[in-house]
Design a protein around this motif. Structure first.
Motif, short mmCIF file in Angstrom:
data_model
loop_
_atom_site.label_atom_id
_atom_site.label_comp_id
_atom_site.label_asym_id
_atom_site.label_seq_id
_atom_site.Cartn_x
_atom_site.Cartn_y
_atom_site.Cartn_z
N ARG A 370 12.67 -0.56 -34.91
CA ARG A 370 13.17 -1.93 -34.80
C ARG A 370 12.75 -2.57 -33.48
NH1 ARG A 370 16.44 -5.04 -37.76
NH2 ARG A 370 17.31 -3.50 -39.15
N SER A 371 12.78 -1.79 -32.41
CA SER A 371 12.30 -2.34 -31.14
C SER A 371 11.48 -1.27 -30.41
CB SER A 371 13.47 -2.81 -30.28
OG SER A 371 14.52 -1.85 -30.33
N PRO A 372 10.28 -1.01 -30.93
CA PRO A 372 9.47 0.05 -30.33
C PRO A 372 9.09 -0.30 -28.89
CG PRO A 372 8.16 -1.22 -31.88
CD PRO A 372 9.56 -1.71 -32.00
N ARG A 373 8.95 0.72 -28.10
CA ARG A 373 8.71 0.50 -26.69
C ARG A 373 7.92 1.68 -26.16
NH1 ARG A 373 10.34 0.64 -21.57
NH2 ARG A 373 10.84 -1.38 -20.65
N ALA A 374 6.88 1.40 -25.39
CA ALA A 374 6.14 2.49 -24.76
C ALA A 374 7.04 3.13 -23.71
CB ALA A 374 4.87 1.96 -24.11
N LEU A 375 6.80 4.40 -23.41
CA LEU A 375 7.61 5.08 -22.39
C LEU A 375 7.23 4.56 -21.00
CD1 LEU A 375 7.48 8.81 -23.55
CD2 LEU A 375 9.49 7.31 -23.54
N ASP A 376 8.24 4.49 -20.13
CA ASP A 376 7.95 4.28 -18.72
C ASP A 376 7.64 5.65 -18.14
OD1 ASP A 376 8.40 1.65 -18.77
OD2 ASP A 376 10.37 1.69 -17.78
N LEU A 377 6.43 5.84 -17.68
CA LEU A 377 6.08 7.17 -17.18
C LEU A 377 5.89 7.13 -15.67
CD1 LEU A 377 3.57 8.33 -19.94
CD2 LEU A 377 5.98 8.92 -19.67
N PRO A 378 6.70 7.92 -14.94
CA PRO A 378 6.49 7.99 -13.50
C PRO A 378 5.09 8.54 -13.20
CG PRO A 378 8.21 9.54 -14.22
CD PRO A 378 7.78 8.79 -15.42
N ASP A 379 4.52 8.13 -12.07
CA ASP A 379 3.16 8.53 -11.73
C ASP A 379 3.07 10.05 -11.59
OD1 ASP A 379 0.65 8.93 -10.81
OD2 ASP A 379 0.85 7.73 -8.98
N PHE A 380 2.35 10.69 -12.49
CA PHE A 380 2.30 12.17 -12.48
C PHE A 380 1.72 12.71 -11.19
CE2 PHE A 380 -2.21 12.89 -13.16
CZ PHE A 380 -2.65 11.72 -13.76
N ARG A 381 0.93 11.87 -10.51
CA ARG A 381 0.29 12.35 -9.27
C ARG A 381 1.32 12.75 -8.22
NH1 ARG A 381 -3.74 9.16 -11.38
NH2 ARG A 381 -5.84 9.88 -10.85
N THR A 382 2.46 12.08 -8.24
CA THR A 382 3.45 12.40 -7.20
C THR A 382 4.16 13.73 -7.48
OG1 THR A 382 5.00 11.02 -8.41
CG2 THR A 382 3.98 10.02 -6.51
N TYR A 383 3.89 14.33 -8.62
CA TYR A 383 4.50 15.62 -8.94
C TYR A 383 3.51 16.77 -8.73
CZ TYR A 383 7.96 12.57 -10.85
OH TYR A 383 8.91 11.60 -10.96
N ALA A 384 2.35 16.42 -8.21
CA ALA A 384 1.27 17.40 -8.11
C ALA A 384 1.60 18.53 -7.14
CB ALA A 384 0.00 16.69 -7.64
N VAL A 385 1.04 19.68 -7.41
CA VAL A 385 1.09 20.75 -6.40
C VAL A 385 -0.10 20.55 -5.47
CG1 VAL A 385 2.33 22.41 -7.84
CG2 VAL A 385 -0.16 22.35 -7.94
N LYS A 386 0.09 20.89 -4.19
CA LYS A 386 -0.98 20.71 -3.21
C LYS A 386 -2.01 21.83 -3.41
CE LYS A 386 0.70 17.57 -0.06
NZ LYS A 386 1.24 16.91 -1.24
N VAL A 387 -3.25 21.46 -3.44
CA VAL A 387 -4.31 22.46 -3.61
C VAL A 387 -5.36 22.21 -2.53
CG1 VAL A 387 -5.97 23.46 -5.21
CG2 VAL A 387 -3.87 22.46 -6.09
N ALA A 388 -5.26 22.98 -1.44
CA ALA A 388 -6.22 22.81 -0.35
C ALA A 388 -7.53 23.50 -0.72
CB ALA A 388 -5.64 23.38 0.95
N GLU A 389 -7.40 24.69 -1.31
CA GLU A 389 -8.57 25.48 -1.73
C GLU A 389 -8.32 25.91 -3.18
OE1 GLU A 389 -11.14 26.41 -0.05
OE2 GLU A 389 -10.61 26.10 2.06
N PRO A 390 -9.33 25.90 -4.01
CA PRO A 390 -9.10 26.37 -5.39
C PRO A 390 -8.61 27.82 -5.41
CG PRO A 390 -11.27 25.34 -5.18
CD PRO A 390 -10.71 25.45 -3.80
#
Ligand code: TPP
Ligand code: MG
Length: 791
Positions: A370-390
């Motif tokens: 009846r009132s479809p709505r796209a999800l509000d998605l927080p920026d996934f980048r801010t949840y990233a793990v830090k990777v200095a070296e692979p």
């Protein structure tokens, strides 16, 4: 069982509803049999009868009776109502009703409400180029095809979650009720929140028979049936009989009472007056199978028996007696009273029906929401793990994802349009962070030891993969979003359900009037390579193979190799529409290979060369490819060994996130063009491919590629047990030592030069075998291995 009292219909109303029912029955029979003479203006002849008589009559008059009376409820109460047809083989009934109410012709203008339209309506049914026999996606108002029995009740519950004003009337075949999925889904009432959710009205269509047998529920006596349904937590109302006039009054009285009861339950819960789990009403609708149809055919009883299931007069085209009986049957509905000269339904037959979006065939919930709505998605980048070296740090990918999902949940809380479903595994799959913002839906009793249970929770956990899947499908089909997290091996339980959903998506893509719906997203974790503690029963990567059989435009499969790629893939999937997305990702600590920018770029490419792990200088001797988190680790460990022991060998590392990239672009919308594929994988160098699942799938996907004869795939070959993580790889020949052996065996000229290295690899496998049996854990060189950045 309760029996409602009273006779709420005036004689005029009774006539009206009965006329409507007769019209729906007439139109249903017409669809099954006729390809001409729709109004019986002339005597019926063989030429008017279809050459192939297809369809199911038996369930149809009952479905029509219920539809007619639900129309009355909608018209009288303004109730937002949708209709789920468990016995979806009653397709002609739903087509007939939507034609009568006008919603059918709005979607298909050529099937107009006049004689010409009626003629087309009849002919097209179960006819080449026409519409299928079931309540298929082509049927307006349908969210449930009902061809594969068992899912109606779970779909109905899924549709009403977070739709507080909606009621789903769900007809359940008494045969359908014997299926495992249906049996489990009665328990959905322990998860339905009377405050934030709508209601389901289950209607058990107790017509007594299946195709050729009585049904179990029709032969256990009223006492046991009442006990069963009461035991499931419902308050059953019996509507039993075959005399139409009596039955009209009885069903009308019953529906009045049950809709009052639903309203009362909701009022009590929403005002806070009552917090106990309500005893929701349901109806047991006991009417003859094939009601109003031929009583006896060829000397054998039909109405009220299993013989009424399909086409009662199966020889109507060739047998004079059958033809005459068909004409008599159709005339018994008195079409002259139902349709006017133009073939349109007479005003008095339909002028009391609900209009506009209130019609069940036009209810917006059944077409994208009846009132479809796209999800509000927080920026996934801010949840990233830090990777200095692979490869120098580790993370549990699903735990990282859990943090993002928690905030997806929070961000969309105001819109009540996101749910997570799973069979008791949210915490086990390390997505527990979501429980910081919401609870697990639960209306049952609560003990002190319980954690995170909530009457209003949006994490849905029931130990029935069928019910999880059905709920989520119902939720998605009505325009909301969700994710199903499941052990990889046990998601096979819903193989058949995902088939049906994928078929639904394939068909709806071609129907311009059908709106898009959010994708069906799977997160398969606790996967084959890390079920070493549970053992063989928990090890099976075959769901991917199953899903890949479905239409290319519908399915997507992602194998993110680490936490950051998982974040990027999940973000992509929750934004997508009309797909089945399968994500396979680990929950155990695993190396982080890519920082978030590299991860996002890699996922956008779908597959790519990992330059930082390659030393091929643009001209490899061998390509080491991988898809899946564990295979990626193993390939890199093998590359490390190659670089140590065979430093002159030029190695290219390719990682595949989006499995569909492997197919040619002619086969799948994500397919890589041949030129790109050839550039990455080469056409003439050996490719050693470590794959998460069964190796044959990679061959299937790449068999048209130029370099296919050089492709050597390792994967799971049905060797599983309770053992160490690395031993799982060894017993399936996908361990780093075996991958090095594969390289030595496949790169021309290497076998002789690298004979000592090869022997060392064989010895290491032997050492592993002995070591784990002695110590119970993997060799330190395996356990402690990390990627060396300096190489
Ligand atoms: C899962 C599944 N198994 C078998 C069938 C084949 N089948 C089609 S109709 C039917 C009988 C259904 O009986 P019931 O649910 O009582 O429906 P009704 O009597 O209303 O026709 C069967 C077994 C099916 N459609 N789905
Ligand atoms: Mg039945």
């Amino acid at each position: 069982m309760y029996v409602a009292e009273g006779a709420p219909l005036t004689p005029g109303e009774l006539d009206q509803i009965d006329a409507y029912w007769r019209a729906a029955n007439y139109l249903s029979v017409g669809q099954i049999y006729l390809m001409g003479n729709p109004l019986l203006r002339e005597p019926l002849t063989a030429e008017h009868v279809k050459p192939r008589l297809l369809g199911h009559w038996g369930t149809t008059p009952g479905l029509n009776f219920l539809y007619a009376h639900l129309n009355r409820i909608i018209a009288a109460r303004g109730q937002d109502l949708l209709y789920v047809t468990g016995p979806g083989h009653g397709g002609p009934g739903l087509v007939a009703n939507t034609w009568l109410e006008g919603s059918y012709s709005e979607v298909y203008p050529s099937i107009s409400r006049d004689e010409a339209g009626m003629s087309r309506l009849f002919t097209q049914f179960s006819f080449p180029g026409g519409v299928p026999s079931h309540v298929s996606p082509e049927t307006p108002g349908s969210i449930h095809e009902g061809g594969e029995l068992g899912y109606s009740l779970a779909h109905a519950y899924g549709a009403v979650f977070d739709n507080p004003d909606l009621v789903a009337a769900c007809v359940i075949g008494d045969g359908e009720a014997e299926t495992g999925p249906l049996a489990a889904s009665w328990h959905s009432n322990k998860f339905l929140d009377p405050v934030g959710d709508g209601a389901v009205l289950p209607i058990l269509h107790l017509n007594g028979y299946k195709i050729a047998n009585p049904t179990v529920l029709a032969r256990i006596g009223d006492h046991e049936l009442t006990a069963l349904l009461t035991g499931y937590g419902y308050r059953p109302y019996l509507v039993d009989g075959s005399d139409p006039a009596t039955m009209h009054q009885l069903l009308a009285a019953t529906l009045d009472e049950v809709f009052d009861r639903i309203a009362e339950i909701q009022r009590d819960a929403r005002s806070g007056a009552v917090t106990d789990r309500p005893q929701w009403p349901m109806i047991v609708f006991r009417t003859p199978k094939g009601w109003t149809g031929p009583k006896v055919v060829d000397g054998l009883p039909v109405e009220g028996t299993w013989r009424a299931h399909q086409v009662p007069l199966s020889a109507a085209r060739d047998d004079e007696a059958h033809l005459a009986q068909l004409q008599e049957w159709m005339r018994s509905y008195r079409p002259g009273e139902l349709f006017d000269e133009t073939g349109a339904p007479r005003a008095e037959v339909v002028d009391w029906l609900p209009t506009g979006e209130a019609r069940m065939g036009a209810n917006p919930h059944t077409n994208g929401g009846r009132s479809p709505r796209a999800l509000d998605l927080p920026d996934f980048r801010t949840y990233a793990v830090k990777v200095a070296e692979p490869g120098h740090s580790t993370a549990e990918p699903t735990r990282v994802l859990g943090g993002w999902l928690r905030d997806v949940m929070t961000a969309n809380e105001p819109y009540h349009n996101f749910r997570l479903v799973g069979p008791d595994e949210t915490e086990s799959n390390r997505l527990g962070a979501v429980l910081e913002t919401t609870g697990k839906a639960w209306q049952g009793e609560v003990a002190e030891v319980d954690l995170n249970l909530s009457r209003h929770g949006r994490v849905m956990e029931i130990l029935s993969e069928h019910t999880c899947q059905g709920w989520l499908e119902g939720y998605l089909l009505t325009g909301r979003h969700g994710l199903f997290s499941c052990y990889e091996a046990f998601v096979h339980i819903v193989d058949s359900m995902v088939n049906q959903h994928a078929k639904w998506l394939k068909v709806t893509r071609k129907l311009a009037w059908r709106k898009s719906i959010p994708s069906l997203n799977y997160l398969l974790t606790s996967h084959v390579w890390r079920q070493d503690h549970n053992g063989f029963s928990h090890q099976d990567p075959g769901f991917i193979d199953h899903v890949v059989n479905k239409k290319a435009e519908v399915v997507r499969v992602y194998l993110p190799p680490d936490a950051n790629t998982l974040l990027s893939v999940a973000d992509h999937c929750l934004r997508s529409m009309d797909y089945v997305n399968v994500i396979v990702a680990g929950k155990q600590p695993e190396p982080n290979w890519l920082d978030i920018d590299a991860a996002a770029l890699h996922c956008a490419r779908g597959l790519g060369i990992w330059d930082w792990a390659s030393n091929d200088a643009g001209d490899p001797d061998v390509v080491m490819a991988c898809a899946g988190d564990v295979p990626t680790l193993e390939i890199l460990a093998a590359v490390d060994l190659l670089r140590t022991h065979l430093p002159d060998l030029r190695v290219r590392v390719v990682n595949v996130v989006d499995l569909m990239r492997l197919q040619p672009d002619t086969e799948h919308p994500h397919g890589l063009p041949d030129a790109e594929f050839d550039a990455i994988f080469t056409t003439d160098r050996p490719v050693i491919f470590a794959y998460h699942g069964y190796p044959t799938l990679i061959h299937r996907l790449t068999y048209r590629r130029h370099g296919h004869h050089n492709l050597h795939v390792r994967g799971y070959k049905e060797e599983g047990t309770t053992t160490t993580p690395f031993d799982m790889l060894v017993i399936n020949d996908m361990d780093r030592f075996h991958l090095v052996i594969d390289v030595i065996d496949r790169v021309p000229g290497l076998a002789r030069k690298a004979a000592v290295v090869r022997q060392k690899m064989v010895d290491l496998r032997t050492e592993h075998h002995e070591y784990i049996r002695r110590t119970g854990e993997d060799l330190p060189i395996v356990r402690d291995w990390t990627w060396r950045a300096e190489q």
